[in-house]
Design an enzyme around this catalytic site. Structure first.
Site, mmCIF file in Angstrom:
data_model
loop_
_atom_site.group_PDB
_atom_site.id
_atom_site.type_symbol
_atom_site.label_atom_id
_atom_site.label_comp_id
_atom_site.label_asym_id
_atom_site.label_seq_id
_atom_site.Cartn_x
_atom_site.Cartn_y
_atom_site.Cartn_z
ATOM 1 N N ARG A 179 0.827 -1.215 0.000
ATOM 2 C CA ARG A 179 0.000 0.000 0.000
ATOM 3 C C ARG A 179 0.854 1.255 0.000
ATOM 4 N NH1 ARG A 179 -3.274 -2.419 4.987
ATOM 5 N NH2 ARG A 179 -1.192 -3.305 5.175
ATOM 6 N N SER A 215 -7.449 -3.706 7.772
ATOM 7 C CA SER A 215 -8.400 -4.423 8.633
ATOM 8 C C SER A 215 -8.636 -3.669 9.943
ATOM 9 C CB SER A 215 -7.874 -5.823 8.944
ATOM 10 O OG SER A 215 -7.743 -6.560 7.770
#
Ligand code: ADP
Length: 162
Positions: free
Chosen positions: A91, A129
């Site tokens: 990311r 998450s």
């Protein structure tokens, strides 16, 4: 020789970011194990059985994808499964630094396993998450961040849990 890959993670819970990486990897490998790593010191937020069930429901129409849990070293799991590829998502530059040291260590431990990186789709760069867990913990609506196949009632069941 069959191309077998392992995508390890905690998937606590699976997000649209994970789903996107896995779907992009499916056409590249004959077999793809999505493996939930169990850590004796880190219990996780959602029970492992629930995380396995969510992953299985998201990929039920993809026969080359198998959902498993494991403990121990990821390179040992690869050896056991005859997998030559380890998949990871990138990311940010922070992910890169983290993944570089793990990837290089894994290479030393088992030079037969190649780590393959997938750049995040831009819309999922800031998704993780932990964000989903925070939303659920506080009773918010996390539906924009998890795969459509996830039953939201099963997420809400965990509101207030920790
Ligand atoms: P997290 O870092 O969100 O707790 P995991 O430990 O389950 O996720 O990570 C499993 C793999 O999924 C890692 O390689 C991680 O970089 C990747 N991943 C996590 N979130 C995303 C995302 N939004 N886009 C792409 N890859 C991701």
């Amino acid at each position: 020789m069959k191309k077998i890959a392992v995508f390890p993670g905690s998937f606590d819970p699976i997000t649209k970011g994970h789903e996107s990486v896995i779907k992009r990897a499916i056409p590249l490998f004959d077999k793809l194990y999505v493996a939930i790593g169990l850590n004796a010191e880190k219990k996780g937020f959602f029970p492992v059985e629930q995380r396995l069930e969510w992953l299985r429901s998201v990929f039920k129409d993809h026969p080359s994808v198998e959902i498993i849990e494991y403990s121990g070293l990821t390179v040992d799991l690869c050896k056991k499964l005859d997998a030559g590829y380890l998949l990871r998502g990138l990311r940010t530059s922070a992910d890169f630094e983290f993944e570089r040291s793990i990837g290089q260590t894994n290479r030393t431990l088992n030079p037969n396993v190649e780590t393959v990186f997938f750049l995040t789709a831009p819309e999922y760069t800031s998704l993780n998450s932990g964000i989903v867990r925070d939303i659920v913990r506080h009773g918010g609506d996390a539906s924009a961040f998890v795969p459509d196949a996830i039953d939201l009632n099963s997420l809400k069941k965990h509101a207030g849990a920790d």
